[in-house]
Design a protein around this motif. Sequence first.
Motif, mmCIF file in Angstrom:
data_model
loop_
_atom_site.group_PDB
_atom_site.id
_atom_site.type_symbol
_atom_site.label_atom_id
_atom_site.label_comp_id
_atom_site.label_asym_id
_atom_site.label_seq_id
_atom_site.Cartn_x
_atom_site.Cartn_y
_atom_site.Cartn_z
ATOM 1 N N ASP A 63 14.115 18.925 11.807
ATOM 2 C CA ASP A 63 13.324 19.391 10.673
ATOM 3 C C ASP A 63 13.700 18.651 9.391
ATOM 4 O O ASP A 63 14.728 17.983 9.314
ATOM 5 N N VAL A 64 12.824 18.779 8.419
ATOM 6 C CA VAL A 64 13.097 18.302 7.060
ATOM 7 C C VAL A 64 13.139 19.563 6.216
ATOM 8 O O VAL A 64 12.188 20.349 6.216
ATOM 9 N N HIS A 65 14.278 19.815 5.533
ATOM 10 C CA HIS A 65 14.321 20.961 4.629
ATOM 11 C C HIS A 65 14.823 20.484 3.266
ATOM 12 O O HIS A 65 15.688 19.641 3.171
ATOM 13 N N ASN A 66 14.198 21.038 2.241
ATOM 14 C CA ASN A 66 14.422 20.535 0.901
ATOM 15 C C ASN A 66 13.899 21.539 -0.118
ATOM 16 O O ASN A 66 13.237 22.505 0.244
ATOM 17 N N GLN A 67 14.149 21.237 -1.403
ATOM 18 C CA GLN A 67 13.534 22.024 -2.475
ATOM 19 C C GLN A 67 12.386 21.186 -3.019
ATOM 20 O O GLN A 67 12.558 20.010 -3.343
ATOM 21 N N CYS A 68 11.212 21.767 -3.072
ATOM 22 C CA CYS A 68 10.022 21.039 -3.522
ATOM 23 C C CYS A 68 10.164 20.644 -4.999
ATOM 24 O O CYS A 68 10.506 21.480 -5.837
ATOM 25 N N LYS A 69 9.918 19.361 -5.270
ATOM 26 C CA LYS A 69 10.028 18.850 -6.648
ATOM 27 C C LYS A 69 8.852 19.320 -7.506
ATOM 28 O O LYS A 69 8.904 19.272 -8.727
ATOM 29 N N TYR A 91 8.200 11.464 5.326
ATOM 30 C CA TYR A 91 7.394 12.095 4.286
ATOM 31 C C TYR A 91 6.733 13.327 4.869
ATOM 32 O O TYR A 91 6.101 13.242 5.923
ATOM 33 N N VAL A 92 6.937 14.474 4.235
ATOM 34 C CA VAL A 92 6.305 15.715 4.693
ATOM 35 C C VAL A 92 5.660 16.428 3.507
ATOM 36 O O VAL A 92 6.048 16.203 2.356
ATOM 37 N N ALA A 93 4.694 17.279 3.807
ATOM 38 C CA ALA A 93 4.013 18.051 2.756
ATOM 39 C C ALA A 93 4.693 19.398 2.591
ATOM 40 O O ALA A 93 5.040 20.056 3.575
ATOM 41 N N SER A 102 9.481 12.695 0.334
ATOM 42 C CA SER A 102 10.376 12.258 1.411
ATOM 43 C C SER A 102 11.540 13.233 1.551
ATOM 44 O O SER A 102 11.958 13.876 0.588
ATOM 45 N N GLY A 103 12.043 13.313 2.769
ATOM 46 C CA GLY A 103 13.194 14.179 3.038
ATOM 47 C C GLY A 103 13.953 13.691 4.250
ATOM 48 O O GLY A 103 13.395 13.033 5.124
ATOM 49 N N GLU A 104 15.221 14.020 4.290
ATOM 50 C CA GLU A 104 16.083 13.612 5.404
ATOM 51 C C GLU A 104 15.777 14.458 6.644
ATOM 52 O O GLU A 104 15.592 15.672 6.536
#
Length: 199
Positions: A63-69, A91-93, A102-104
């Motif tokens: 998965d890609v997990h992140n805080q949306c900019k 790159y994920v939405a 983009s996310g790791e």
Amino acid sequence: MSRIIDEPYFTYSAYNALTSGIQVKCPKCHGTGMVTADDDNAYFRCLSCGHQETRDRTIYRYDVHNQCKNCGRYYRVDIEDTAKQHFSVLYVACPYCGKTMSGEVHKTAEAFSYIGEIRDGREPYFGLELWFLTSFQGKPVWALNREHLAYLIGYLSADLREKPPGRAKMTQADHLPTFMKTAKNRERIVKLLRQMQEE
């Protein structure tokens, strides 16, 4: 009169690949191969051409997990596409606002694979066709290895089949398809099994 005591179910389940192995057809030379497994991996080794394969038995989540900019919310997007799971960055939405960034890609061990069912005459670890496989009236008849084949012949040819003494547990015969245990079919199925035994 021949008598046989039925075996506990797990004696001849696909789980027995952990010890004695499952005989299969080699995908390269179509010779005899063996699938075994330990706690971490499943292994295939061809006894004819020497071809070998190893497969990790752990199930991973990508998965890609992140805080949306854009909206500031924390998100997690699972990567189901196996071709994309090997990228380090994707790159994920954002599932909340739709902003693409983009996310790791993170790989996490989720579970251990306990798959143990034979489906369509194939073993569960590599999907290779069983060595001892034939059909009876369009239905697959198979054995995991020579030991299992001998057990099936003995069980289906016996005049008297007995449950093992002690507590009632599921036995190998409880998991045989009904068409194999039906009296009118047994003789012909034993003949098919004996043919495989002689090959």
